[in-house]
Design a protein around this motif. Structure first.
Motif, mmCIF file in Angstrom:
data_model
loop_
_atom_site.group_PDB
_atom_site.id
_atom_site.type_symbol
_atom_site.label_atom_id
_atom_site.label_comp_id
_atom_site.label_asym_id
_atom_site.label_seq_id
_atom_site.Cartn_x
_atom_site.Cartn_y
_atom_site.Cartn_z
ATOM 1 N N VAL A 7 26.842 -12.927 -64.100
ATOM 2 C CA VAL A 7 27.832 -13.096 -63.037
ATOM 3 C C VAL A 7 27.304 -14.100 -62.020
ATOM 4 C CG1 VAL A 7 29.213 -11.985 -61.249
ATOM 5 C CG2 VAL A 7 28.608 -10.713 -63.325
ATOM 6 N N VAL A 8 28.055 -15.146 -61.810
ATOM 7 C CA VAL A 8 27.736 -16.156 -60.797
ATOM 8 C C VAL A 8 28.885 -16.190 -59.800
ATOM 9 C CG1 VAL A 8 27.211 -18.580 -60.336
ATOM 10 C CG2 VAL A 8 26.480 -17.528 -62.498
ATOM 11 N N VAL A 9 28.547 -16.198 -58.529
ATOM 12 C CA VAL A 9 29.560 -16.321 -57.474
ATOM 13 C C VAL A 9 29.244 -17.568 -56.663
ATOM 14 C CG1 VAL A 9 30.500 -15.319 -55.351
ATOM 15 C CG2 VAL A 9 30.043 -13.854 -57.330
ATOM 16 N N GLU A 10 30.270 -18.359 -56.399
ATOM 17 C CA GLU A 10 30.082 -19.527 -55.534
ATOM 18 C C GLU A 10 31.101 -19.502 -54.404
ATOM 19 O OE1 GLU A 10 30.777 -23.430 -57.073
ATOM 20 O OE2 GLU A 10 32.801 -22.974 -57.795
ATOM 21 N N PHE A 11 30.666 -19.953 -53.254
ATOM 22 C CA PHE A 11 31.558 -20.150 -52.124
ATOM 23 C C PHE A 11 31.730 -21.651 -51.924
ATOM 24 C CE2 PHE A 11 29.858 -15.891 -51.045
ATOM 25 C CZ PHE A 11 31.073 -15.212 -50.965
ATOM 26 N N GLY A 12 32.952 -22.133 -52.138
ATOM 27 C CA GLY A 12 33.247 -23.548 -52.057
ATOM 28 C C GLY A 12 33.315 -24.162 -53.446
ATOM 29 N N LEU B 181 24.057 -16.319 -56.590
ATOM 30 C CA LEU B 181 25.012 -16.618 -55.524
ATOM 31 C C LEU B 181 24.758 -18.045 -55.043
ATOM 32 C CD1 LEU B 181 27.172 -15.872 -53.452
ATOM 33 C CD2 LEU B 181 25.379 -14.810 -52.050
ATOM 34 N N TRP B 182 25.750 -18.911 -55.249
ATOM 35 C CA TRP B 182 25.661 -20.328 -54.870
ATOM 36 C C TRP B 182 26.569 -20.547 -53.666
ATOM 37 C CZ3 TRP B 182 23.553 -24.892 -54.655
ATOM 38 C CH2 TRP B 182 24.317 -26.052 -54.513
ATOM 39 N N VAL B 183 25.976 -20.975 -52.545
ATOM 40 C CA VAL B 183 26.716 -21.082 -51.285
ATOM 41 C C VAL B 183 26.809 -22.549 -50.866
ATOM 42 C CG1 VAL B 183 26.904 -20.279 -48.910
ATOM 43 C CG2 VAL B 183 25.794 -18.821 -50.635
ATOM 44 N N ASP B 184 28.019 -23.085 -50.904
ATOM 45 C CA ASP B 184 28.262 -24.465 -50.493
ATOM 46 C C ASP B 184 29.576 -24.558 -49.718
ATOM 47 O OD1 ASP B 184 27.704 -27.146 -50.225
ATOM 48 O OD2 ASP B 184 28.631 -27.712 -52.117
ATOM 49 N N GLY B 185 29.936 -23.472 -49.058
ATOM 50 C CA GLY B 185 31.160 -23.428 -48.276
ATOM 51 C C GLY B 185 31.145 -22.176 -47.427
ATOM 52 N N PRO B 186 32.020 -22.124 -46.425
ATOM 53 C CA PRO B 186 33.022 -23.125 -46.045
ATOM 54 C C PRO B 186 32.381 -24.299 -45.330
ATOM 55 C CG PRO B 186 33.042 -21.320 -44.475
ATOM 56 C CD PRO B 186 32.067 -20.933 -45.541
ATOM 57 N N PRO B 187 33.170 -25.309 -44.919
ATOM 58 C CA PRO B 187 32.611 -26.480 -44.247
ATOM 59 C C PRO B 187 31.846 -26.100 -42.978
ATOM 60 C CG PRO B 187 34.888 -26.872 -44.883
ATOM 61 C CD PRO B 187 34.631 -25.429 -45.124
ATOM 62 N N GLY B 188 30.839 -26.913 -42.651
ATOM 63 C CA GLY B 188 30.030 -26.646 -41.475
ATOM 64 C C GLY B 188 30.813 -26.666 -40.184
ATOM 65 N N PHE C 255 26.905 -21.932 -37.798
ATOM 66 C CA PHE C 255 26.314 -21.115 -38.869
ATOM 67 C C PHE C 255 27.400 -20.574 -39.794
ATOM 68 C CE2 PHE C 255 23.697 -20.725 -35.028
ATOM 69 C CZ PHE C 255 22.488 -21.228 -35.486
ATOM 70 N N SER C 256 28.288 -21.462 -40.198
ATOM 71 C CA SER C 256 29.513 -21.065 -40.904
ATOM 72 C C SER C 256 29.249 -20.329 -42.211
ATOM 73 C CB SER C 256 30.377 -22.301 -41.175
ATOM 74 O OG SER C 256 29.699 -23.218 -42.021
ATOM 75 N N ARG C 257 28.094 -20.556 -42.849
ATOM 76 C CA ARG C 257 27.845 -19.955 -44.165
ATOM 77 C C ARG C 257 27.021 -18.673 -44.110
ATOM 78 N NH1 ARG C 257 26.684 -25.822 -47.156
ATOM 79 N NH2 ARG C 257 28.795 -26.623 -46.785
ATOM 80 N N TYR C 258 26.701 -18.238 -42.919
ATOM 81 C CA TYR C 258 25.856 -17.053 -42.798
ATOM 82 C C TYR C 258 26.453 -15.803 -43.458
ATOM 83 C CZ TYR C 258 23.319 -13.129 -40.898
ATOM 84 O OH TYR C 258 22.609 -11.962 -40.788
ATOM 85 N N PRO C 259 27.769 -15.530 -43.356
ATOM 86 C CA PRO C 259 28.300 -14.268 -43.905
ATOM 87 C C PRO C 259 28.160 -14.116 -45.411
ATOM 88 C CG PRO C 259 29.831 -15.196 -42.306
ATOM 89 C CD PRO C 259 28.810 -16.249 -42.582
#
Length: 404
Positions: free
Chosen positions: A205-210, A297-304, A309-313
């Protein structure tokens, strides 16, 4: 830029856009738009998007202003230029004073005295001109040396991206071409590392934001593995539709659950201070309620620009949904905000953080004691393969927000 004002680079040959960490190399290399494909790179939507980012966030403008000053200080010595201009002005004033002519009603003694003074002034002027010529020659040499060094740095970085892109294209099994990998998109070097890691560790299972180019790369790796599932979160209908179109063109939509939904107010823990100009926002909780046992977990969103610190959650939202050996990857750690996020995640959730000196930076968080099974030779792109039996695809339940 030297005055701390954000800049949008628009040249006669190309549109670079906002000069920021993701675009400054392109800006310098293209002479801020003076080299490129003429009008082909221009788009009114790009201008509108960049202007919108500047006008909606005072803190974002301030950060870009500071970054611009750093670029100028590294590539252009403003103080030297100012001193040289002032020296030229001073010489021009002195020369003008000598050539003004003299009062016709002066006596012989006064004339002799004036001639003597003029002679001294001329000698002083000649000496100053000689000194200025020496300074200008040395400054020109120093600037040329600095420009050469900086150009070599930029060329090496561009070459590294081209090299990574070449190896990435060799690894991919897609028939079409990759989306553009400049500007806001993930860079070739991090996509190569991401693809190699997934094929080596075979996550279920891979999850990405953005969503975007990374969605295509991850889905391709999962298909080559023959197992796994990607859940991709996207807040923009426009970019979500682009991603889905790309996946369908490569027949990869079966490996991806693309979930699209507006950002909502985030009430949980956040580094964004109370009373900040922009409130904390995050993807709707309903988009990932059914997810379990996330291996990557790959985090590349939401936009800065969403908020500070938009990606902290990302980790607080999924901390209880990670598998025991899960890894968390955060893109863009050349920005201080992203580094602060990584440090806080590591401290609060028991991870070890490691930074990779990629084009835009990568923060990789792993559990202490986890063996590094995907050691990669970045020059060859060849991973040490992890021997595992193929895992069947996870079949997540229906979700009104999911496409693909």
């Amino acid at each position: 830029m030297s005055c701390g004002v954000p800049a949008i680079a628009v040249g006669s040959k190309s549109y670079v856009g906002l000069v920021q960490p993701g675009t400054w190399q392109q800006a310098v290399y293209s002479n801020f738009g003076g080299v490129g494909n003429c009008q082909k790179d221009y788009s009114s939507s790009k201008v509108h998007q960049d202007m919108g980012k500047l006008l909606t966030s005072e803190s974002y403008r301030a950060r870009l202003g500071v970054f611009g000053v750093q670029i100028v200080q590294n590539f252009f010595d403003a103080q030297q230029v100012h001193e040289q201009l002032l020296s030229i002005y001073r010489l021009a004033i002195q020369s003008h004073s000598l050539n003004k002519g003299h009062d016709k009603e002066f006596d012989v003694i006064g004339a002799d005295s004036l001639k003597s003074d003029n002679k001294k002034a001329e000698m002083m002027l000649d000496n100053q001109i000689e000194q200025l010529e020496t300074k200008l020659l040395q400054a020109s040499k120093d600037n040329a040396d600095r420009f050469t060094r900086d150009l070599v740095i930029v060329q090496n970085r561009l070459y590294a991206q081209l090299e990574s892109l070449s190896w990435l294209q060799r690894r991919l099994a897609i028939k079409g071409q990759l989306p553009p990998l400049r500007g806001w998109a993930a860079s070739p070097d991090v996509l190569l590392r991401l693809h190699t890691h997934i094929m080596a560790t075979r996550p279920r299972v891979v999850v990405e934001f953005g969503s975007g180019a990374s969605t295509l790369v991850i889905a391709d790796a999962l298909r080559q593995n023959g197992s796994g599932r990607l859940i991709s979160m996207e807040h923009s209908d426009y970019y979500g539709a682009q991603t889905l179109e790309t996946l369908e063109a490569e027949q990869l939509q079966g490996w991806v659950g693309l979930r699209i939904g507006d950002l909502e107010t985030w009430e949980g823990e956040h580094l964004n201070p109370e009373g900040a100009e922009k409130p904390s926002r995050w993807y709707a909780q309903s988009l990932f309620d059914d997810i379990e046992q996330v291996d990557l977990l790959w985090v590349d969103g939401p936009p800065g620009a969403t908020c500070l610190f938009s990606r902290y959650p990302a980790l607080p939202a999924l901390a209880d949904k990670l598998s025991p050996h899960a890894e968390v990857w955060l893109d863009d750690t050349i920005r201080q905000e992203e580094k602060d996020i990584c440090e806080r995640w590591a401290k609060d959730y028991g991870f070890t953080v490691e930074y990779y000196a990629l084009e835009k930076g990568l923060g990789r968080l792993t559990r202490p004691g986890k063996s590094d099974v995907d050691s990669v030779d970045s020059s060859s792109g060849a991973p040490s393969r992890l021997e595992e039996d193929a895992e069947s695809l996870f079949d997540f339940g229906g979700n009104d927000h999911e496409v693909g």
